[in-house]
Design a protein around this motif. Structure first.
Motif, PDB file in Angstrom:
ATOM      1  N   UNK A 111       7.816  37.897   7.252  1.00 25.74           N
ATOM      2  CA  UNK A 111       7.174  36.950   8.123  1.00 25.74           C
ATOM      3  C   UNK A 111       7.644  36.524   9.822  1.00 25.74           C
ATOM      4  N   UNK A 112       6.724  37.363  10.209  1.00 29.57           N
ATOM      5  CA  UNK A 112       6.949  37.619  11.920  1.00 29.57           C
ATOM      6  C   UNK A 112       6.941  36.376  12.787  1.00 29.57           C
ATOM      7  N   UNK A 113       7.430  36.435  13.800  1.00 31.27           N
ATOM      8  CA  UNK A 113       7.007  35.116  15.093  1.00 31.27           C
ATOM      9  C   UNK A 113       5.275  35.270  15.270  1.00 31.27           C
ATOM     10  N   UNK A 114       4.614  36.328  15.033  1.00 31.31           N
ATOM     11  CA  UNK A 114       2.989  36.128  15.502  1.00 31.31           C
ATOM     12  C   UNK A 114       1.930  36.090  14.371  1.00 31.31           C
ATOM     13  N   UNK A 115       2.914  36.563  12.776  1.00 32.01           N
ATOM     14  CA  UNK A 115       2.250  35.725  11.543  1.00 32.01           C
ATOM     15  C   UNK A 115       2.600  34.418  11.960  1.00 32.01           C
TER      16      UNK A 115
END
Length: 113
Positions: A4-8
């Motif tokens: 899970x990235x920052x934007x997700x």
């Protein structure tokens, strides 16, 4: 675990804020973090148990090899494994021996009275 990235993460938090509202969102985050923590603890305990079982199995195999070789001309690894097994066996037997000694001394003292 999850990629899970920052934007997700931002998207999930905005959706959670809209769906749950500002009152219930902190409680939901705490409960999710508890579940994740419990899952991690359970996974680490299972991993530790499996590693202990694998080590025990390896030691048993080394002991069988040592018995087949007649306990002579052992490699240093096998010698160390045999020594570890002997030490573990003596530690396991010691508590039972102590209990038996206490019980026999107690029965002896009762018979003397």
């Amino acid at each position: 675990m999850f990629d899970i990235g920052f934007w997700e993460l931002i998207l999930i938090s905005v959706v959670g804020l809209v769906v749950l509202g500002p009152e219930r969102l902190p409680v939901a985050i705490r409960s999710v973090s508890r579940w994740v923590g419990a899952a991690r603890n359970m996974a680490s305990s299972v991993k530790d148990e499996l590693s202990q079982e694998l080590k025990l199995q390896e030691l048993q195999e080394n002991l069988k090899k040592a018995e087949q070789m007649g306990m002579q001309d052992l490699s240093p690894d096998l010698r160390n494994s045999v020594d570890e097994l002997k030490k573990a066996a003596s530690e396991v037997q010691r508590p039972y021996a102590d209990k038996n000694n206490e019980q026999s001394s107690a029965t002896t003292s009762q018979k003397q009275e």
